[in-house]
Design a protein around this motif. Structure first.
Motif, PDB file in Angstrom:
ATOM      1  N   GLN A  94       0.887  -1.160   0.000  1.00  0.00           N
ATOM      2  CA  GLN A  94       0.000   0.000   0.000  1.00  0.00           C
ATOM      3  C   GLN A  94       0.920   1.202   0.000  1.00  0.00           C
ATOM      4  N   HIS A  95       0.689   2.117  -0.905  1.00  0.00           N
ATOM      5  CA  HIS A  95       1.680   3.178  -1.102  1.00  0.00           C
ATOM      6  C   HIS A  95       1.785   4.164   0.050  1.00  0.00           C
ATOM      7  N   HIS A  96       0.731   4.269   0.898  1.00  0.00           N
ATOM      8  CA  HIS A  96       0.741   5.221   2.018  1.00  0.00           C
ATOM      9  C   HIS A  96       1.023   6.655   1.599  1.00  0.00           C
ATOM     10  N   LEU A  97       0.469   7.072   0.472  1.00  0.00           N
ATOM     11  CA  LEU A  97       0.593   8.491   0.096  1.00  0.00           C
ATOM     12  C   LEU A  97      -0.440   9.294   0.895  1.00  0.00           C
ATOM     13  N   VAL A  98      -0.135  10.550   1.129  1.00  0.00           N
ATOM     14  CA  VAL A  98      -1.088  11.408   1.833  1.00  0.00           C
ATOM     15  C   VAL A  98      -2.157  11.839   0.821  1.00  0.00           C
ATOM     16  N   PRO A  99      -3.433  11.500   1.079  1.00  0.00           N
ATOM     17  CA  PRO A  99      -4.449  11.645   0.032  1.00  0.00           C
ATOM     18  C   PRO A  99      -4.710  13.073  -0.424  1.00  0.00           C
ATOM     19  N   GLU A 146       0.938   4.218 -11.065  1.00  0.00           N
ATOM     20  CA  GLU A 146       1.464   5.584 -10.915  1.00  0.00           C
ATOM     21  C   GLU A 146       1.649   5.924  -9.441  1.00  0.00           C
ATOM     22  N   GLN A 147       0.701   5.513  -8.613  1.00  0.00           N
ATOM     23  CA  GLN A 147       0.823   5.772  -7.170  1.00  0.00           C
ATOM     24  C   GLN A 147       2.085   5.101  -6.624  1.00  0.00           C
ATOM     25  N   GLN A 148       2.333   3.874  -7.096  1.00  0.00           N
ATOM     26  CA  GLN A 148       3.509   3.161  -6.605  1.00  0.00           C
ATOM     27  C   GLN A 148       4.785   3.849  -7.085  1.00  0.00           C
ATOM     28  N   ARG A 149       4.731   4.456  -8.270  1.00  0.00           N
ATOM     29  CA  ARG A 149       5.908   5.191  -8.762  1.00  0.00           C
ATOM     30  C   ARG A 149       6.146   6.457  -7.938  1.00  0.00           C
ATOM     31  N   VAL A 150       5.074   7.119  -7.486  1.00  0.00           N
ATOM     32  CA  VAL A 150       5.250   8.249  -6.558  1.00  0.00           C
ATOM     33  C   VAL A 150       5.916   7.718  -5.284  1.00  0.00           C
ATOM     34  N   GLY A 151       5.478   6.530  -4.847  1.00  0.00           N
ATOM     35  CA  GLY A 151       6.078   5.905  -3.653  1.00  0.00           C
ATOM     36  C   GLY A 151       7.577   5.673  -3.831  1.00  0.00           C
ATOM     37  N   ILE A 152       7.976   5.282  -5.044  1.00  0.00           N
ATOM     38  CA  ILE A 152       9.401   5.068  -5.318  1.00  0.00           C
ATOM     39  C   ILE A 152      10.145   6.406  -5.280  1.00  0.00           C
ATOM     40  N   ALA A 153       9.574   7.406  -5.939  1.00  0.00           N
ATOM     41  CA  ALA A 153      10.216   8.733  -5.943  1.00  0.00           C
ATOM     42  C   ALA A 153      10.381   9.232  -4.509  1.00  0.00           C
TER      43      ALA A 153
END
Ligand SMILES: Nc1ncnc2c1ncn2[C@@H]1O[C@H](COP(=O)(O)OP(=O)(O)OP(=O)(O)O)[C@@H](O)[C@H]1O
Ligand SMILES: [Mg+2]
Length: 236
Positions: A94-99, A146-153
């Motif tokens: 789960q990418h755990h990005l801030v929504p 794409e969300q997972q790529r933000v997670g990588i960045a």
């Protein structure tokens, strides 16, 4: 400066018990700087526990984790948090990005927690994972890949020496998993950070250079599957 060749990551007699559950039992492991290690094993075999101990997210019942000659047991909780921000990038299933933050702002948040946010640098990192056209999108406006790529960045923005990834492609179809793994591979070739990547998928595991198998809290296999890649510096 001492010139001894100690492993980048050294795990000695590492155990973690949750009450009656012995999640990890006296694990020993050494990983060289820049190595890409895949960790495989059935559900409940202790993969996430191992990764969480390496990342200092939980404390061992016994044994030790040494990263770049620092024994995590010698650090208090604040020091571990600081050490993690300096040295470790984390990617989860789960990418755990801030929504409510855009892609760029999510990456800048990691910079802020580490040192200073820098929008141009955050945007550059997103371009490196192929998201130059999605800089100001919210996570809900991005696809899973794409969300997972933000997670990588975000995980790599502070140039960590160690990338810990727990099922980073677990929620992605093969096509998107390939895109994500190709990005990790390219960035690894450019920057030669050490990678520990947990997966239950043999196809994902073979992207690494070495595959470790866990079963019932023990290492039951450790095999080099491909030659180590040599660094290829970024030209830009
Ligand atoms: N916080 C916890 N409290 C109690 N038991 C736990 C805790 N975390 C893990 N466990 C137990 O420890 C064992 C190992 O769990 P772990 O999450 O490391 O497995 P895993 O290999 O990552 O599995 P999966 O592939 O399903 O993610 C399991 O039996 C699990 O139920
Ligand atoms: Mg797990």
């Amino acid at each position: 400066m001492r010139k001894e060749k100690s492993p980048f990551l050294e795990i000695v007699n590492l155990s973690k018990f949750f009450g009656e559950t012995k999640a990890l039992k006296k694990v020993n492991l050494q990983v060289k700087k820049g190595e890409w290690v895949s960790v495989m094993g059935p559900s409940g075999s202790g993969k996430t526990t191992l990764l969480s101990l390496i990342g200092g997210l939980i404390r061992p019942t016994e044994g030790k984790v040494k990263i770049d000659r620092t024994d995590l047991n010698s650090l208090n909780n604040n020091e571990i948090a600081h050490f993690r921000r300096e040295k470790i990038g984390l990617i989860f299933q789960q990418h755990h990005l801030v929504p409510y933050l855009t892609a760029t702002e999510n990456v800048m948040l990691a910079q802020f927690l580490h040192s200073l946010p820098d929008q141009a640098e955050a945007e550059e990192a997103l371009k490196r994972v192929g998201l130059g056209h999605r800089l100001h999108h919210l996570p809900s406006q991005l696809s899973g890949g794409e969300q997972q790529r933000v997670g990588i960045a975000r995980a790599l923005i502070n140039s960590p020496a160690l990338l810990l990834a727990d099922e980073p492609t677990g929620n992605l179809d093969r096509e998107n998993a390939k895109i994500v793994l190709e990005i990790i591979k390219r960035l690894h070739l450019e920057d030669m950070f050490t990678i520990i990547l947990v997966t239950h998928d043999p196809w994902v595991a073979q992207w690494g250079e070495r595959i470790i198998r866990l079963e019932d809290g023990r290492i039951i296999g450790d095999k080099v599957v491909k030659e180590r890649s040599s660094p290829k510096r970024r030209t830009s």
